[in-house]
Design a protein around this motif. Structure first.
Motif, PDB file in Angstrom:
ATOM      1  N   GLY A  34       0.805  -1.202   0.000  1.00  0.00           N
ATOM      2  CA  GLY A  34       0.000   0.000   0.000  1.00  0.00           C
ATOM      3  C   GLY A  34       0.841   1.255   0.000  1.00  0.00           C
ATOM      4  O   GLY A  34       0.348   2.350  -0.310  1.00  0.00           O
ATOM      5  N   ARG A  35       2.107   1.146   0.353  1.00  0.00           N
ATOM      6  CA  ARG A  35       3.024   2.285   0.287  1.00  0.00           C
ATOM      7  C   ARG A  35       3.189   2.754  -1.160  1.00  0.00           C
ATOM      8  O   ARG A  35       3.063   1.966  -2.101  1.00  0.00           O
ATOM      9  CB  ARG A  35       4.410   1.899   0.802  1.00  0.00           C
ATOM     10  CG  ARG A  35       4.533   1.704   2.300  1.00  0.00           C
ATOM     11  CD  ARG A  35       5.925   1.228   2.645  1.00  0.00           C
ATOM     12  NE  ARG A  35       6.115   1.091   4.081  1.00  0.00           N
ATOM     13  CZ  ARG A  35       6.744   1.975   4.850  1.00  0.00           C
ATOM     14  NH1 ARG A  35       7.263   3.062   4.309  1.00  0.00           N
ATOM     15  NH2 ARG A  35       6.857   1.777   6.149  1.00  0.00           N
ATOM     16  N   GLY A  36       3.541   4.020  -1.324  1.00  0.00           N
ATOM     17  CA  GLY A  36       3.996   4.474  -2.617  1.00  0.00           C
ATOM     18  C   GLY A  36       5.346   3.835  -2.922  1.00  0.00           C
ATOM     19  O   GLY A  36       6.066   3.398  -2.017  1.00  0.00           O
ATOM     20  N   ILE A  37       5.704   3.769  -4.197  1.00  0.00           N
ATOM     21  CA  ILE A  37       6.938   3.085  -4.573  1.00  0.00           C
ATOM     22  C   ILE A  37       8.166   3.763  -3.999  1.00  0.00           C
ATOM     23  O   ILE A  37       9.108   3.088  -3.564  1.00  0.00           O
ATOM     24  CB  ILE A  37       7.035   2.961  -6.109  1.00  0.00           C
ATOM     25  CG1 ILE A  37       6.151   1.808  -6.579  1.00  0.00           C
ATOM     26  CG2 ILE A  37       8.482   2.740  -6.559  1.00  0.00           C
ATOM     27  CD1 ILE A  37       6.181   1.551  -8.061  1.00  0.00           C
ATOM     28  N   THR A  38       8.195   5.076  -3.974  1.00  0.00           N
ATOM     29  CA  THR A  38       9.366   5.767  -3.429  1.00  0.00           C
ATOM     30  C   THR A  38       9.592   5.363  -1.979  1.00  0.00           C
ATOM     31  O   THR A  38      10.717   5.076  -1.562  1.00  0.00           O
ATOM     32  CB  THR A  38       9.193   7.295  -3.536  1.00  0.00           C
ATOM     33  OG1 THR A  38       8.999   7.643  -4.909  1.00  0.00           O
ATOM     34  CG2 THR A  38      10.413   8.018  -2.998  1.00  0.00           C
ATOM     35  N   SER A  39       8.517   5.308  -1.202  1.00  0.00           N
ATOM     36  CA  SER A  39       8.608   4.890   0.197  1.00  0.00           C
ATOM     37  C   SER A  39       8.995   3.420   0.307  1.00  0.00           C
ATOM     38  O   SER A  39       9.851   3.039   1.119  1.00  0.00           O
ATOM     39  CB  SER A  39       7.267   5.132   0.891  1.00  0.00           C
ATOM     40  OG  SER A  39       7.240   4.556   2.174  1.00  0.00           O
ATOM     41  N   ALA A  40       8.390   2.571  -0.527  1.00  0.00           N
ATOM     42  CA  ALA A  40       8.690   1.136  -0.482  1.00  0.00           C
ATOM     43  C   ALA A  40      10.133   0.858  -0.849  1.00  0.00           C
ATOM     44  O   ALA A  40      10.822   0.054  -0.207  1.00  0.00           O
ATOM     45  CB  ALA A  40       7.755   0.391  -1.432  1.00  0.00           C
ATOM     46  N   ALA A  41      10.623   1.537  -1.888  1.00  0.00           N
ATOM     47  CA  ALA A  41      11.999   1.314  -2.329  1.00  0.00           C
ATOM     48  C   ALA A  41      13.002   1.797  -1.292  1.00  0.00           C
ATOM     49  O   ALA A  41      14.046   1.168  -1.089  1.00  0.00           O
ATOM     50  CB  ALA A  41      12.228   2.015  -3.662  1.00  0.00           C
ATOM     51  N   ALA A  42      12.691   2.907  -0.625  1.00  0.00           N
ATOM     52  CA  ALA A  42      13.590   3.398   0.421  1.00  0.00           C
ATOM     53  C   ALA A  42      13.678   2.402   1.569  1.00  0.00           C
ATOM     54  O   ALA A  42      14.731   2.261   2.206  1.00  0.00           O
ATOM     55  CB  ALA A  42      13.105   4.761   0.926  1.00  0.00           C
ATOM     56  N   LEU A  43      12.591   1.698   1.837  1.00  0.00           N
ATOM     57  CA  LEU A  43      12.565   0.724   2.926  1.00  0.00           C
ATOM     58  C   LEU A  43      13.241  -0.590   2.523  1.00  0.00           C
ATOM     59  O   LEU A  43      14.037  -1.143   3.287  1.00  0.00           O
ATOM     60  CB  LEU A  43      11.111   0.463   3.342  1.00  0.00           C
ATOM     61  CG  LEU A  43      10.851  -0.615   4.399  1.00  0.00           C
ATOM     62  CD1 LEU A  43      11.640  -0.334   5.671  1.00  0.00           C
ATOM     63  CD2 LEU A  43       9.359  -0.694   4.707  1.00  0.00           C
ATOM     64  N   VAL A  44      12.946  -1.095   1.324  1.00  0.00           N
ATOM     65  CA  VAL A  44      13.455  -2.407   0.904  1.00  0.00           C
ATOM     66  C   VAL A  44      14.885  -2.300   0.370  1.00  0.00           C
ATOM     67  O   VAL A  44      15.757  -3.093   0.727  1.00  0.00           O
ATOM     68  CB  VAL A  44      12.511  -3.034  -0.136  1.00  0.00           C
ATOM     69  CG1 VAL A  44      13.076  -4.352  -0.660  1.00  0.00           C
ATOM     70  CG2 VAL A  44      11.132  -3.251   0.471  1.00  0.00           C
ATOM     71  N   GLY A  45      15.115  -1.354  -0.530  1.00  0.00           N
ATOM     72  CA  GLY A  45      16.471  -1.089  -0.990  1.00  0.00           C
ATOM     73  C   GLY A  45      17.101  -2.159  -1.855  1.00  0.00           C
ATOM     74  O   GLY A  45      18.328  -2.224  -1.973  1.00  0.00           O
ATOM     75  N   VAL A  46      16.310  -3.000  -2.506  1.00  0.00           N
ATOM     76  CA  VAL A  46      16.839  -4.064  -3.355  1.00  0.00           C
ATOM     77  C   VAL A  46      16.501  -3.728  -4.806  1.00  0.00           C
ATOM     78  O   VAL A  46      15.341  -3.492  -5.139  1.00  0.00           O
ATOM     79  CB  VAL A  46      16.242  -5.436  -2.974  1.00  0.00           C
ATOM     80  CG1 VAL A  46      16.731  -6.514  -3.941  1.00  0.00           C
ATOM     81  CG2 VAL A  46      16.605  -5.789  -1.544  1.00  0.00           C
ATOM     82  N   ASP A  47      17.511  -3.705  -5.675  1.00  0.00           N
ATOM     83  CA  ASP A  47      17.278  -3.388  -7.077  1.00  0.00           C
ATOM     84  C   ASP A  47      16.920  -4.651  -7.853  1.00  0.00           C
ATOM     85  O   ASP A  47      17.104  -5.780  -7.368  1.00  0.00           O
ATOM     86  CB  ASP A  47      18.522  -2.737  -7.680  1.00  0.00           C
ATOM     87  CG  ASP A  47      18.198  -1.886  -8.907  1.00  0.00           C
ATOM     88  OD1 ASP A  47      17.004  -1.731  -9.226  1.00  0.00           O
ATOM     89  OD2 ASP A  47      19.143  -1.374  -9.534  1.00  0.00           O
TER      90      ASP A  47
END
Length: 281
Positions: free
Chosen positions: A59-72
């Motif tokens: 449910g997070r926005g992608i920018t928030s999700a990517a900052a949390l997960v950090g896996v490319d």
């Protein structure tokens, strides 16, 4: 030990491994910004990439999700399926589903209404803005039940008038685009990559859409090898626990299962490698 069903899913290719984030890969935090992945999970997601299409569906926005997960080089599906990126946003563009654009201004107006009235009346609530829509968190409020009621009373009628969905998660009220949910996102993901097997894990009400979709696709035969996982907390919805194929205990249980999955896949890959066969000869 992995169940036979789970081993079958992991070995049926092409395979998709999809996960909610908050409450599944990261412990629930007082605010979205305070959340952190469970130790070791990022590395485990990276190690899964050679064997499957890996995605987080949140449910997070992608920018928030990517900052949390950090896996490319994994798929980020944000805002309940509204946003898509094939890796970290600094390397991959974020795509918004065009059908959601009509709801941008109505959602902005409702969030402005929420800020106008809730900020002075309910300073403990936090408004999380997303590309389209947003979430109002009330976890920090001393009386969560009362806070929830205030939020719903303020937004229920204007949301209905604007055609937006007002849904609930754990200690949160979400303002969402209709017709988009994690189930619809999972089906799109499976069709895009023509997957024959899939796994989805989640812990909240919005994850039930994903679970029900995988069950349906399995029954229809369009994704014949599919397994659903509920991450159990004290407040995990009973319906999710009832419908999921497997239950793990908390984020730690999910992390332990991830490690078992990675170990199994790496072991299978090693067993079938030419070097292993030559040693057996």
């Amino acid at each position: 030990m992995l169940t036979a069903v789970l081993r079958h899913v992991l070995l049926t290719r092409p395979c998709g491994l999809t996960f909610d984030i908050d409450g599944t890969l990261s412990p629930i935090a007082p605010t979205p910004e305070a959340a952190r992945l469970f130790p070791g999970v990022a590395s485990l997601l990276e190690r899964l990439r050679p064997y499957a299409r890996v995605a987080v569906v949140t449910g997070r926005g992608i920018t928030s999700a990517a900052a949390l997960v950090g896996v490319d080089e994994i798929t980020y599906i944000g805002n309940h399926g509204l946003e898509w990126a094939e890796g970290l946003p600094e390397h991959h563009p974020i795509r918004l589903l065009p059908e959601a654009e009509a709801y941008r201004l109505p959602a902005q107006r409702l969030l402005a209404l929420a800020e106008q009235y809730l900020t002075p009346a309910l300073p403990c609530a936090q408004i999380e803005y997303k590309s389209i829509g947003g979430t109002i968190h009330y976890r920090r409020c001393p009386n969560p039940a009362q806070a929830r009621q205030q939020i719903l009373e303020l937004l229920r009628e204007p949301a209905q008038e604007s055609g937006l969905l007002l849904t609930e998660g754990k200690m949160a009220v979400e303002l969402r685009v209709p017709g988009l949910n994690k189930g619809q996102a999972l089906q799109r993901f499976i069709e895009q990559y023509q997957l024959r097997s899939a796994l989805f894990a989640g812990d909240d009400t919005t994850d039930l859409d994903g679970v029900e979709t995988l069950i349906r696709l399995r029954q229809e035969g369009s994704c014949p090898a599919a397994v659903t996982i509920a991450v159990r907390h004290a407040d995990t919805p009973p319906r999710l626990l009832e419908r999921a194929d497997l239950i793990v205990e908390g984020v730690a249980g999910m992390a332990a299962l991830l490690e078992e999955m990675v170990t199994f896949l790496e072991s299978e890959a090693g067993a079938s490698s030419p070097g292993w066969q030559e040693k057996r000869a």
